[in-house]
Structure formats: structure tokens, C-alpha cells
Design an enzyme around this catalytic site. Sequence first.
Site, short mmCIF file in Angstrom:
data_model
loop_
_atom_site.label_atom_id
_atom_site.label_comp_id
_atom_site.label_asym_id
_atom_site.label_seq_id
_atom_site.Cartn_x
_atom_site.Cartn_y
_atom_site.Cartn_z
CD GLU A 49 -3.20 0.09 2.21
OE1 GLU A 49 -3.90 -0.65 2.19
OE2 GLU A 49 -2.75 1.12 3.21
CG ASP A 60 -3.83 8.89 7.44
OD1 ASP A 60 -3.75 7.58 7.83
OD2 ASP A 60 -4.03 9.15 6.43
#
Lengths: 268, 405
Positions: A49, A60
Site C-alpha cells: 500500500e 490519519d
Amino acid sequence: MSRISACFQQLDEANKVALIPFVTAGDPSRDITVPLMHQMVEAGANMIELGVPFSDPMADGPTIQRASERALQNNISIHDVLAMVQEFRQQDSTTPVILMGYLNPIEVMGYQEFADAAATAGVDGVLTVDMPPEEAQGLLDALKPHEIDPILLLAPTSTEDRIKSVSEVANGFIYYVSMKGITGGSNIVLSEVSAKVAEIRRSTRLPIGIGFGIKDPESAQTMAQVGDAVIVGSVLVNIIESLIDTPDKIGDEITRLLGSMRQAMDLI
Amino acid sequence: MPTDEQIDFSEMPDSYGHFGPYGGVFVAETLMEPLTELREAYETYMQDEQFLAELDADLQNYVGRPSPIYHCERWSRELGGAQIYLKREDLNHTGAHKVNNTIGQALLAKRMGKNRIIAETGAGQHGVATATVAARLGLECVVYMGEVDIKRQEANVYRMRLLGAEVVSVESGSKTLKDALNEAMRDWVTNIDDTFYIIGTVAGPHPYPAMVRDFQAIIGREAREQIREQAGILPDALVACVGGGSNAIGLFYPFLQDKEVAIYGVEAAGDGLETGHHAAPLCAGKPGVLHGNRTYLMEDKNGQIIETHSISAGLDYPGVGPEHSWLKDIGRVTYDAITDDEALEAFHTLTRVEGIIPALESSHALAYAAKLAPTMQSDQIILVNLSGRGDKDIHTVAAREGIKI
């Protein structure tokens, strides 16, 4: 069959769970990313990823936000990320690469132009954190002819209806967010994850990857008992951050951790 | 694209929160269901007579509504054109329009059984308005504020702490409003079960743009009646400043259907649009996706959000409410921008000529009205939203002019 589906099929036959590491492209430097991708594959990663840096990574935690900031300081654009995938593909034609990021860089590039360029570069999946299925149609239509898999998220708060609507449009695998929170969180609870994953499996035959909060061989092993893939991000980015002054050591340290996770996961 | 005649503005947004191509819900999956719950609760309580009665009573007795409209006779005469009226949102409790919305959302939070309130703030006005209602309702309150803004707005930080709120310094990104919003979103996604996020402007994922608009629309509803009472006619023009755009939409919304009323939204041109140092996404930005909605943004060619500049912290934001983006595209509202220097001049003028110290945000609207008035007849009316008072800005103004206070 897409590279992602082929990869899961192969792992399934070998009775293994996929290990998917995440790093942000261009963190801490432009040149490190492609060699690091190869090293991670050697250490036992089944897919990669690759984070597309964004100025405002809302979902995040601080670790990955700082990775984004470092990459942006190196002027890494979405075009650079695609170029990295293309370079990776010159030596590796089998390991699936999934781009993970936020919608705006893709939106500004244009869905069609992005999908064409991603296909040319050899991208296999696209995960845009802030694009639920309700808003996904335009990008899905652009990705489909190229057989690039849209990877969508499900979460502890997802209801049965949402599980169904996400399952209808997702492809490749479903990314289950293991906890209410942000990347790098620490309140992962096995029984809750296990119950929700069972619920999701009633609505989809797609493989299920589990991410958020997996930080060591033990938690990787635990989640490997529940999911078809284990996604590891913040802990790798922490290693990168701690070795910024000695970047030559980054590859070895990440390889060591992934290797021990691989080993632990293969024991189940 | 439909013409003005065909648009029923009260039908916007659609059920997914879209204003034409703008708005929507662009958030991570974890927030999707909580946003659905919020939308359902909001739709239910906006039909609930008891809720509405409680809201009305609070707006009257706690906020001090209705706020008056005031005819600036001297200033209008000096400008030599249209008559300028001000909607005095500066006279509300806490000194700005922000409280209209925080009262509404906090009452909703209580009804939904959420005992913890979070908010983001730039200049601190929304943070103070949130901390105020949290204190009154006995709710825990956490306010996220960029490190840079905390230094710029020490007095408001202290106010919030006096009111019992925890002010969290945000040290990521540009350390300003947009980063505070990111951090509040992160808190919300982590503490979703007991936490209500009070967004301060008409941006964010659906239902926030519609909900905040509806709580702020009391500004325009009152003003529409007041101006008819005082002047006998509807205004010829409305003017309001636009950062996220909540005071502007609050004034504009009840007038959108009145085709004879020209409407102007005024963004912050900072050092000048041509310098790139500004906060004017509608005048000089492009559409994109940020903070849960599609809207005009300040962004670079790769889709990264760029830093903004305005003398007014409340306008210093790279996005704008999606309804404004749509109103721009369909041509119902004209958007223009005013520089720091022009806003400062209007700040001084209103203070000296009318004895009202306006917020620097509102000074942008005043500066635009001052340009517009001389181009109009003396029997015409411009209604300006004076969205806040300027006491909070005196240190900024003094510092800019080299004065120590």
C-alpha cells in the site's frame, strides 16, 4: 482476474494470510521508496500500500500526517507516485500495488486522466479514505475499464445497510478499520473485530483486510486469525521517522519487523 | 443549468447534501453512520415544537435576539449614494453571529444524549460561542485551535478557559484553522459514542452546511421584516463577508427567492488577489474536496491545500461553504474580494463616523458597501451584515499600525 484477486487466490490455496505494508511515497526521500518496496516484498509482503501524500490527512494520526508532510516537502505529487509504481513494475510484475490517500489530488488531476495513468503505471487498487460509496460513482466508472480495484472501507460503526452498499461497489478486498479512531490508534479489541468481520462476511465473498492499530508480530498474528489480510502502516512509518538521520538503516529495520510479522502470521 | 425562475432555494440541498455539484459527504466510513444519525436527529427536532420553542426562548433571552438593524445616516451621507443599514449581529451575547448556531447545535447535542462537545476555532469566536453554551448546559467542552492562532488570539483562549473549556493546541500542518478542523475530526472519529462536534461554519459534510445555515437564517428572517418595517421596502443589495460563509448565508438565505435583491459576498483578498497571499477561494480558487465536502478551494496544481492569508483570522480558511460555491456558479450571488488595507480603512471609518467598532471580518463587507454605495441612488438601500464586534481585533489593528497598547 485482477492482480489483487489472483494474489488472494494464491494465498488462499497456500492457507496464508496476506501481509500488506503501508509507506508514504517519497518519505523521507524520493529515491528510497522503490527500493524499499522491493525489500518489503522480499521480507514477506504480499501487496504494497503506497500512500499518496496529502496536505490534510483527516483520517490519519500524527505519524502518517508527518510522513505526508515530509513527502510534500520533497514535492512528491501524484504524478511522482505513479512514476514510482511504474519503476517498481519494471522488476516486479506480480505484487499488487494499492494507492492509498485522499480524494482531492485525484479530483484535481481528473478521474479519467488518473485512471488511465494509474493503469499505465501498473496500479492495481485505489483506496481513497474520504470517498464513501455514495460519492464514488464517477471514480468507479473511470477505474472499471482498467480493472483497477476500488478498495473501500468498513468500520465498527458500519450498519448492515452500509455493509451491503459498500460490498456492492468494492472489489479486490474490503478494508476493515479495526477501531473507532485514526491510524496509529491503540484500542484494538479482538472480540469486537472478530464479531464485525463475521457480520461482514455474511454480505460479501470478498477477502477482508484488517488495518489500524497493528504494531507488532503478536497483533499481526491475532488479526491474521480473523482477516484475509493484515495491513501495517504507522509502525513502519515510525521506523522511518526514527531513522531519518541514518536512512541507510530504514530498509533493514522495516525488513526485520515485516519478517517477524510474516513468521508469526504463518504459524497460525 | 436551470434559470433562476426554476430554482426553489428552499429545496436545497438534496438528500445527500448536494448543492449542484458541491457539498456531499466526503468522510471516512467510520463517520458515515454518525452523520446519518445527526441528520435524522436534526430533521426530527427541527419539526419538534418543544425544541423550537426552547431554541427561540434561548435566542431571545440568552443571546438577546432580535438584533436590531441600524441606519448609518452619517456614513451614507458621506458616501453620497445608497442608504446603508447594518444588521447588528455584533450586539449578540459573545459579540458575533456564531452563537446563533452553537445554541442550536448544543441543544441538539443534549437531545441526542451527547455530553461532550468539541469544536474547532480560528479567531476564537466560534470557540468562545461553543464554550459559552457548553458552560450554560453543563457539557464537557474541548476546543481545537492552531498553535499560530493561539498566539494571535490569547484573549479568546483565556476566555474559553474561563468558561471551563479545554483548549488544545494543534501543532500539525500550518497550525491554523484548517488543521484545527482536521484535529477535531480525528477526535470525533475516536470518541464518536459520547461526542457531538459543533462545526462553526456552513462547511463540512452534510448535514452541517444545511444545519448551520438553518440556525443562522434567523439573521435574514429578522432583517427582512425589520427593513420592511423601517424603510417600507426590501433592500436593493445585501453585503456580507465570506470565510466559511455562515454569517453570509444566514443573511442571504431568506432573500434568495427575491430576485430584485442583488447579493454580494465578500472574501478576503489579503495582500491582493494578484499576490497569491489571500483567502479567496471563490474569487481565485478551484473546486476540490476538503473537510467532507466538494467546494471551491485554495489548492495547488496537484490538489494540495495551500496556506491562506488574511488580516482577519475568521476569514483565514482555504475553503468555503458548498452552497456559496453553487450560488456563485448559478450567478445568484456575486463574489468579490477586499484587501487587508481596504478592510482596515472601513474599520476606522465606521468606528469614527458611527461609533461602532466592527470586527475585521465584517470590515470586509463594510469596505465593499462603501464602494457600492456611491454607484447607487440615495433612495436605494444596502443592508450589510455586521457579523461581529471589533473589540477582539484592537490588538491586531494597533500592532499593524505600530502602536503599543
